[in-house]
Design an enzyme around this catalytic site. Structure first.
Site, PDB file in Angstrom:
ATOM      1  N   SER A   1      12.164   7.889  -3.766  1.00  0.00           N
ATOM      2  CA  SER A   1      12.020   7.288  -5.093  1.00  0.00           C
ATOM      3  C   SER A   1      10.982   6.171  -5.049  1.00  0.00           C
ATOM      4  CB  SER A   1      13.353   6.698  -5.552  1.00  0.00           C
ATOM      5  OG  SER A   1      14.378   7.650  -5.485  1.00  0.00           O
TER       6      SER A   1
ATOM      7  N   GLY B   1       9.349  -2.122   5.197  1.00  0.00           N
ATOM      8  CA  GLY B   1      10.403  -2.028   6.205  1.00  0.00           C
ATOM      9  C   GLY B   1      10.126  -0.845   7.106  1.00  0.00           C
TER      10      GLY B   1
ATOM     11  N   ARG C   1      13.903   5.032   8.759  1.00  0.00           N
ATOM     12  CA  ARG C   1      14.550   5.818   9.805  1.00  0.00           C
ATOM     13  C   ARG C   1      13.830   7.151   9.952  1.00  0.00           C
ATOM     14  NH1 ARG C   1      21.085   6.624  10.507  1.00  0.00           N
ATOM     15  NH2 ARG C   1      21.048   7.758  12.474  1.00  0.00           N
TER      16      ARG C   1
ATOM     17  N   ASN D   1      14.016  -3.293  11.900  1.00  0.00           N
ATOM     18  CA  ASN D   1      14.025  -4.072  10.664  1.00  0.00           C
ATOM     19  C   ASN D   1      14.441  -5.516  10.888  1.00  0.00           C
ATOM     20  OD1 ASN D   1      13.278  -2.474   8.142  1.00  0.00           O
ATOM     21  ND2 ASN D   1      14.571  -1.026   9.245  1.00  0.00           N
TER      22      ASN D   1
ATOM     23  N   ALA E   1       0.819  -1.220   0.000  1.00  0.00           N
ATOM     24  CA  ALA E   1       0.000   0.000   0.000  1.00  0.00           C
ATOM     25  C   ALA E   1       0.847   1.262   0.000  1.00  0.00           C
ATOM     26  CB  ALA E   1      -0.937   0.011   1.210  1.00  0.00           C
ATOM     27  N   GLY E   2       2.159   1.109   0.093  1.00  0.00           N
ATOM     28  CA  GLY E   2       3.060   2.258   0.106  1.00  0.00           C
ATOM     29  C   GLY E   2       3.357   2.772  -1.285  1.00  0.00           C
ATOM     30  N   GLN E   3       4.208   3.789  -1.338  1.00  0.00           N
ATOM     31  CA  GLN E   3       4.527   4.432  -2.610  1.00  0.00           C
ATOM     32  C   GLN E   3       5.104   3.480  -3.645  1.00  0.00           C
ATOM     33  OE1 GLN E   3       5.911   8.579  -3.297  1.00  0.00           O
ATOM     34  NE2 GLN E   3       7.065   8.053  -1.475  1.00  0.00           N
TER      35      GLN E   3
ATOM     36  N   ASP F   1      20.456   1.618  -8.409  1.00  0.00           N
ATOM     37  CA  ASP F   1      21.719   2.358  -8.519  1.00  0.00           C
ATOM     38  C   ASP F   1      22.378   2.109  -9.876  1.00  0.00           C
ATOM     39  OD1 ASP F   1      21.532   3.047  -5.628  1.00  0.00           O
ATOM     40  OD2 ASP F   1      21.830   0.897  -5.430  1.00  0.00           O
TER      41      ASP F   1
ATOM     42  N   ALA G   1      13.609  -2.785   0.800  1.00  0.00           N
ATOM     43  CA  ALA G   1      13.592  -1.888   1.963  1.00  0.00           C
ATOM     44  C   ALA G   1      14.980  -1.748   2.572  1.00  0.00           C
ATOM     45  CB  ALA G   1      12.627  -2.417   3.014  1.00  0.00           C
TER      46      ALA G   1
ATOM     47  N   HIS H   1      23.965  -0.897  -0.773  1.00  0.00           N
ATOM     48  CA  HIS H   1      22.995   0.076  -1.285  1.00  0.00           C
ATOM     49  C   HIS H   1      22.925   1.222  -0.275  1.00  0.00           C
ATOM     50  CE1 HIS H   1      19.555   1.846  -3.192  1.00  0.00           C
ATOM     51  NE2 HIS H   1      18.792   1.687  -2.120  1.00  0.00           N
TER      52      HIS H   1
END
Length: 364
Positions: free
Chosen positions: A275, A122, A125, A138, A29-31, A192, A163, A220
């Site tokens: 992002s 996840g 911070r 996490n 449900a997140g971005q 990346d 995450a 990462h």
């Protein structure tokens, strides 16, 4: 008396020639999840002829939003989202409806039978949090989800962790899902990798598809090393080394590296959000190449369980250049590493070793 044997025949339309693949997206449900699930449903991840059944997991506070995502998937009428099979038996006709979208806050239900798991969820911070605090959160999340995958996922399930801290979250998942082969647990550094390709294509004003074989080494994080020493560009006269065409070592060893390393922060500053579209696209690229294979002569970057290649620390999830075929990845061997690169590889490796120690301390 002779018993009558039931015979089962499964009928499928031409579009159902392949068995559906069950794909789990956590944090759906997140971005990133919202950007990712329609890409999967449209065939960007597994191909235009591969039916899928989506499993979407999120936390209870996001349940209403998660059901909204499910409704949109239904409304979009994606042909690849499959859920119906027909079973014919002697003297009986039966239709069994399988859900084409599983939207749940229950980790066991979400993980049951999945062939591919994209771990987007996840604990981010937050302001005022210490690094150990976010690591501890996490570790708890990935320990729980690893146990569910261990017990309920399909054999040979492929996992990519998105995450952050992605490398170390993947390592924790590996530790608590021992029956899943170590080679099947990876983390996303393709974002990346794609960022590096994009920077080179803009610098040279060429198509990004003409640039290949950049490398993301290590973590990462801001210590990752985007390396173009083996990268090439397709030109009318053949493939040319990136360094030869750019003709600016100061830029390649300085601004180029820091731009890729800090691109996520730059996007947050510009969008006021992290992002999402590019991360979702990279996750599709990662799985697609892993499952369907990389083109001949081309490698990509994946965070994989290190065997100590290139003197990277063994026993961490470290990003290497890999080629893929038959559903397996292989680290590209024999690439020359100059002194500048050696220091960068060691720096990011040291950070991963430190993260590993921190994560393990959170387990006690």
């Amino acid at each position: 008396m002779t018993s009558v044997r039931h015979r089962f025949v499964v009928l499928r339309s031409p579009s159902m020639a392949k068995e559906p693949v069950r794909v789990l997206v956590t944090g759906a449900a997140g971005q990133i999840g919202y950007a990712l699930v329609p890409m999967i449903a449209r065939g960007v991840m597994l191909g235009a002829d591969q039916p899928v059944i989506l499993h979407m997991l999120d936390i209870p506070p996001a349940e209403e939003a998660l059901n909204g995502v499910k409704m949109e998937l239904v409304d979009a009428a994606f042909p690849l989202l499959k859920g119906c099979i027909f079973i014919i038996m002697w003297f009986k006709f039966q239709m069994v409806l399988l859900r084409c979208v599983v939207a749940t806050t229950d980790v066991v239900e979400a993980c049951t039978g999945v062939n591919i798991a994209v771990m987007v969820g996840g604990f981010p911070r937050k302001e005022g949090m210490e690094r150990k605090d976010v690591m501890s959160k996490n570790v708890s999340i990935y320990k729980s989800q690893a146990s569910a995958l261990e017990q309920h996922a399909a054999p040979n399930c492929k996992v990519v962790v998105v995450a952050n801290p992605a490398n170390t979250n993947a390592l924790i998942l590996k530790e608590f899902a021992p029956s899943i082969p170590a080679k099947n647990i990876t983390c996303l550094t393709r974002l990346d990798h794609n960022r590096a390709l994009g920077q080179i294509s803009e610098k040279l004003n060429v198509q990004v598809s003409d640039v290949k074989n950049v490398i993301i080494w290590g973590n990462h994080s801001s210590t990752q090393y985007p390396d173009v020493n083996h990268a090439t560009v397709k030109t009318p006269s053949g493939e040319k080394p990136v360094r030869e065409l750019v003709k600016d070592d100061a830029w390649l060893n300085g601004e180029f590296i820091t731009t890729v390393q800090q691109r996520g922060a730059a996007i947050i500053k510009a969008r006021k959000l992290s992002s999402a579209l590019s991360a979702a696209s990279a996750a599709c690229d990662h799985i697609r190449d892993w499952v369907l294979g990389t083109p001949e002569g081309t490698w990509v970057s994946m965070g994989v369980y290190s065997d100590g290649s290139y003197n990277a620390p063994a026993g961490v999830i470290y990003s290497f250049p890999v080629t893929c075929g038959n559903g397996e990845w292989t680290i590209v061997q024999g690439l020359a590493i100059d002194e500048f690169s050696r220091k960068k590889l060691d720096l990011t490796g040291a950070e991963l070793t430190e993260e590993k120690e921190l994560a393990y301390s959170c387990l006690s």
